[in-house]
Design an enzyme around this catalytic site. Sequence first.
Site, PDB file in Angstrom:
ATOM      1  CD  GLU A 263      -3.620  -6.455   3.899  1.00 12.73           C
ATOM      2  OE1 GLU A 263      -4.330  -5.804   4.700  1.00 12.73           O
ATOM      3  OE2 GLU A 263      -2.404  -6.263   3.765  1.00 12.73           O
TER       4      GLU A 263
ATOM      5  CD  GLU B  24      -2.930  -1.106   2.355  1.00 11.11           C
ATOM      6  OE1 GLU B  24      -2.892  -0.142   3.137  1.00 11.11           O
ATOM      7  OE2 GLU B  24      -3.803  -1.982   2.387  1.00 11.11           O
TER       8      GLU B  24
END
Length: 292
Positions: free
Chosen positions: A260, A115
């Site tokens: 995720e 990220e």
Amino acid sequence: MGLVSLFLGLVSLFSSLTVGSGIGANWGTQATHPLNPNIVVRLLRENGIQKVKLFDADYDTLRALGKSGIEVMVGIPNDMLAPLAAKMKNAEEWVSKNVSKHITTGFRYVAVGNEPFLQTYNGTFLSTTLPALQNIQSALIKAGLSNQVKVTVPMNADVYESANSLPSGGDFRQDIHDYMIPIVKLLSEYGSPFTVNIYPFISLYIDSNFPAEYAFFDGNASPVNDGGTYYYNMLDANLDTLVHTLQKNGFGNMPIIIGEIGWPTDGDRNANVEYARRFNQGFMSRIAGALL
Ligand SMILES: *[C@@H]1O[C@H](CO)[C@@H](O)[C@H](O)[C@H]1NC(C)=O
Ligand SMILES: *[C@@H]1O[C@H](CO)[C@@H](O)[C@H](O)[C@H]1NC(C)=O
């Protein structure tokens, strides 16, 4: 980070989940009581988990996964992006030490950064992510591994947004748009997937007006109508926002991995066992349905 708390699903879809290829787990090592990797691998196998996403390339973890047959995505932490971007030699060394040494049929992906464009990082990794990705890709080619091992960059769902709040209005966030395009272009060129982390829980956490039912999969929320396509839960809407985003920028056929997803059991008003069970089981059914 708890083991097997988050799921990894490989899906490619449009408007509704149509194709998929299985469920996996994230395996983090920042735990107060880390388990012996051999025990973890046994747990994974006994629970039918066929894929694992790691946040680094820990030697013992990779050795334990070795011939397990479990498909592996290894990770490169964000703080390694700058050195990997700076020198091709660093990338070659990383691939040689952390990929070539452990190569088995299960070794499938390298996640370059985690990220890195998250808004809270204030742009820290904006200029190093692409060159690090390029160097790792080149190093994989040089090592003769690029057919088997694909690069990807797990992104938070905050890299895209929608001007009209509907999936069809999706595009990359304005401030990072020009950084996203060459990354997606590279992924596309090498047949690599787009990896996205999506947490309906966080939407509920951030906005108390967010309709809670929309986070779940029971069809109890009043649907969002996007030009005749009805969305009954946030995951579908969010994923389709990504699909539209990719399409709008000329990458309509990219495979998408949900890197995720999950629901916490503690630490917030909406974090409890009941909600976590509801979300996770609903998600599993949603994916199982999509796999049929
Ligand atoms: C991977 O390789 C690099 C060498 O470039 C090394 O410094 C690093 O510690 C290795 N292991 C992990 C877990 O990344
Ligand atoms: C990002 O910027 C904010 C506001 O300037 C600051 O409070 C925060 O610590 C910064 N975060 C990082 C990771 O640099």
